[in-house]
Design a protein around this motif. Structure first.
Motif, PDB file in Angstrom:
ATOM      1  N   GLY A   1      15.136   2.750 -36.874  1.00 50.03           N
ATOM      2  CA  GLY A   1      16.090   2.291 -35.870  1.00 50.03           C
ATOM      3  C   GLY A   1      17.495   2.230 -36.424  1.00 50.03           C
ATOM      4  N   VAL A   2      17.605   1.814 -37.673  1.00 52.78           N
ATOM      5  CA  VAL A   2      18.910   1.763 -38.337  1.00 52.78           C
ATOM      6  C   VAL A   2      19.450   3.174 -38.545  1.00 52.78           C
ATOM      7  N   PHE A   3      18.615   4.069 -39.050  1.00 50.67           N
ATOM      8  CA  PHE A   3      19.082   5.411 -39.390  1.00 50.67           C
ATOM      9  C   PHE A   3      19.236   6.335 -38.184  1.00 50.67           C
ATOM     10  N   LEU A   4      18.339   6.236 -37.223  1.00 51.74           N
ATOM     11  CA  LEU A   4      18.385   7.158 -36.083  1.00 51.74           C
ATOM     12  C   LEU A   4      19.234   6.655 -34.923  1.00 51.74           C
ATOM     13  N   PHE A   5      19.281   5.337 -34.738  1.00 51.46           N
ATOM     14  CA  PHE A   5      19.931   4.784 -33.555  1.00 51.46           C
ATOM     15  C   PHE A   5      21.090   3.854 -33.895  1.00 51.46           C
ATOM     16  N   SER A   6      21.485   3.842 -35.159  1.00 48.86           N
ATOM     17  CA  SER A   6      22.625   3.031 -35.620  1.00 48.86           C
ATOM     18  C   SER A   6      22.473   1.557 -35.260  1.00 48.86           C
ATOM     19  N   GLU A   7      21.252   1.047 -35.366  1.00 50.14           N
ATOM     20  CA  GLU A   7      21.040  -0.368 -35.116  1.00 50.14           C
ATOM     21  C   GLU A   7      21.681  -1.182 -36.237  1.00 50.14           C
ATOM     22  N   ALA A   8      22.065  -2.385 -35.912  1.00 51.75           N
ATOM     23  CA  ALA A   8      22.784  -3.251 -36.852  1.00 51.75           C
ATOM     24  C   ALA A   8      21.910  -3.592 -38.062  1.00 51.75           C
ATOM     25  N   VAL A   9      22.603  -3.724 -39.205  1.00 52.24           N
ATOM     26  CA  VAL A   9      21.946  -4.132 -40.445  1.00 52.24           C
ATOM     27  C   VAL A   9      22.661  -5.382 -40.944  1.00 52.24           C
ATOM     28  N   SER A  10      21.869  -6.346 -41.364  1.00 54.50           N
ATOM     29  CA  SER A  10      22.434  -7.565 -41.936  1.00 54.50           C
ATOM     30  C   SER A  10      21.617  -7.927 -43.172  1.00 54.50           C
TER      31      SER A  10
END
Length: 105
Positions: A74-83
Protein backbone atom coordinates in the motif's frame (compact mmCIF):
# COMPACT_ATOMS: atom_id res chain seq x y z
CA UNK A 1 6.25 -28.52 3.25
CA UNK A 2 3.21 -27.25 5.18
CA UNK A 3 5.10 -24.11 6.18
CA UNK A 4 5.97 -23.39 2.56
CA UNK A 5 2.36 -23.92 1.51
CA UNK A 6 1.24 -21.57 4.29
CA UNK A 7 3.76 -18.95 3.13
CA UNK A 8 2.47 -19.14 -0.46
CA UNK A 9 -1.09 -18.88 0.86
CA UNK A 10 -0.04 -15.73 2.72
CA UNK A 11 1.50 -14.26 -0.43
CA UNK A 12 -1.71 -14.94 -2.30
CA UNK A 13 -3.62 -13.20 0.48
CA UNK A 14 -1.53 -10.13 -0.26
CA UNK A 15 -2.38 -10.60 -3.93
CA UNK A 16 -6.12 -10.70 -3.43
CA UNK A 17 -6.10 -7.81 -0.97
CA UNK A 18 -4.19 -5.62 -3.41
CA UNK A 19 -6.36 -6.99 -6.22
CA UNK A 20 -9.44 -5.65 -4.45
CA UNK A 21 -7.98 -2.16 -4.85
CA UNK A 22 -7.16 -2.67 -8.53
CA UNK A 23 -10.56 -4.23 -9.22
CA UNK A 24 -12.25 -1.01 -8.08
CA UNK A 25 -14.70 -2.79 -5.80
CA UNK A 26 -14.92 -5.83 -8.10
CA UNK A 27 -16.28 -3.65 -10.91
CA UNK A 28 -13.38 -4.21 -13.34
CA UNK A 29 -13.62 -7.66 -14.91
CA UNK A 30 -10.03 -8.95 -15.28
CA UNK A 31 -8.70 -7.53 -12.02
CA UNK A 32 -11.77 -9.03 -10.33
CA UNK A 33 -11.13 -12.43 -11.89
CA UNK A 34 -7.48 -12.36 -10.78
CA UNK A 35 -8.52 -11.25 -7.29
CA UNK A 36 -11.07 -14.03 -6.91
CA UNK A 37 -8.64 -16.65 -8.20
CA UNK A 38 -5.98 -15.52 -5.73
CA UNK A 39 -8.56 -15.60 -2.95
CA UNK A 40 -9.70 -19.12 -3.78
CA UNK A 41 -6.18 -20.52 -4.14
CA UNK A 42 -5.10 -18.78 -0.93
CA UNK A 43 -7.96 -20.38 1.01
CA UNK A 44 -7.33 -23.79 -0.52
CA UNK A 45 -3.63 -23.64 0.35
CA UNK A 46 -4.45 -22.50 3.88
CA UNK A 47 -6.73 -25.52 4.17
CA UNK A 48 -3.98 -27.83 2.94
CA UNK A 49 -1.50 -26.36 5.42
CA UNK A 50 -4.01 -26.83 8.24
CA UNK A 51 -3.83 -30.60 7.74
CA UNK A 52 -0.45 -30.53 9.51
CA UNK A 53 -0.31 -27.24 11.41
CA UNK A 54 -2.28 -25.97 14.41
CA UNK A 55 -5.16 -23.77 13.30
CA UNK A 56 -4.36 -20.87 15.65
CA UNK A 57 -0.73 -20.69 14.62
CA UNK A 58 -1.35 -21.17 10.90
CA UNK A 59 -4.21 -18.68 10.73
CA UNK A 60 -2.30 -16.03 12.67
CA UNK A 61 0.73 -16.43 10.40
CA UNK A 62 -1.44 -16.36 7.25
CA UNK A 63 -3.16 -13.18 8.38
CA UNK A 64 0.13 -11.67 9.53
CA UNK A 65 1.82 -12.27 6.18
CA UNK A 66 -1.20 -10.79 4.43
CA UNK A 67 -1.41 -7.75 6.68
CA UNK A 68 2.30 -7.03 6.58
CA UNK A 69 2.63 -7.45 2.82
CA UNK A 70 -0.55 -5.54 2.03
CA UNK A 71 0.45 -2.62 4.25
CA UNK A 72 3.92 -2.44 2.68
CA UNK A 73 2.57 -2.66 -0.87
CA UNK A 74 0.00 0.00 0.00
CA UNK A 75 2.88 2.33 0.77
CA UNK A 76 4.80 1.51 -2.40
CA UNK A 77 1.95 1.11 -4.89
CA UNK A 78 -0.62 3.59 -3.61
CA UNK A 79 1.55 6.14 -1.78
CA UNK A 80 -0.14 5.46 1.54
CA UNK A 81 1.21 7.41 4.49
CA UNK A 82 4.16 6.09 6.48
CA UNK A 83 4.84 7.01 10.08
CA UNK A 84 7.25 5.73 12.69
CA UNK A 85 4.35 4.16 14.58
CA UNK A 86 3.19 2.37 11.43
CA UNK A 87 6.68 0.99 10.80
CA UNK A 88 7.05 -0.12 14.41
CA UNK A 89 3.66 -1.81 14.27
CA UNK A 90 4.57 -3.64 11.05
CA UNK A 91 7.82 -4.70 12.67
CA UNK A 92 5.87 -6.13 15.60
CA UNK A 93 3.70 -8.11 13.20
CA UNK A 94 6.86 -9.50 11.59
CA UNK A 95 8.28 -10.42 15.00
CA UNK A 96 4.98 -12.09 15.86
CA UNK A 97 5.06 -14.18 12.69
CA UNK A 98 8.62 -15.32 13.36
CA UNK A 99 7.79 -15.95 17.02
CA UNK A 100 4.82 -18.14 16.17
CA UNK A 101 6.91 -20.15 13.73
CA UNK A 102 9.67 -20.62 16.26
CA UNK A 103 7.19 -21.52 19.02
CA UNK A 104 5.85 -24.35 16.84
CA UNK A 105 9.25 -25.80 15.92
Amino acid sequence: MSWFILFVAGLLEIGWAIGLKYSDGLTRFWPSVATLLALIVSFVLLGVALKHLPVGTAYAIWVGIGALGTALLGVFLFSEAVSPLKLISLGLICIGIVGLKLAHS
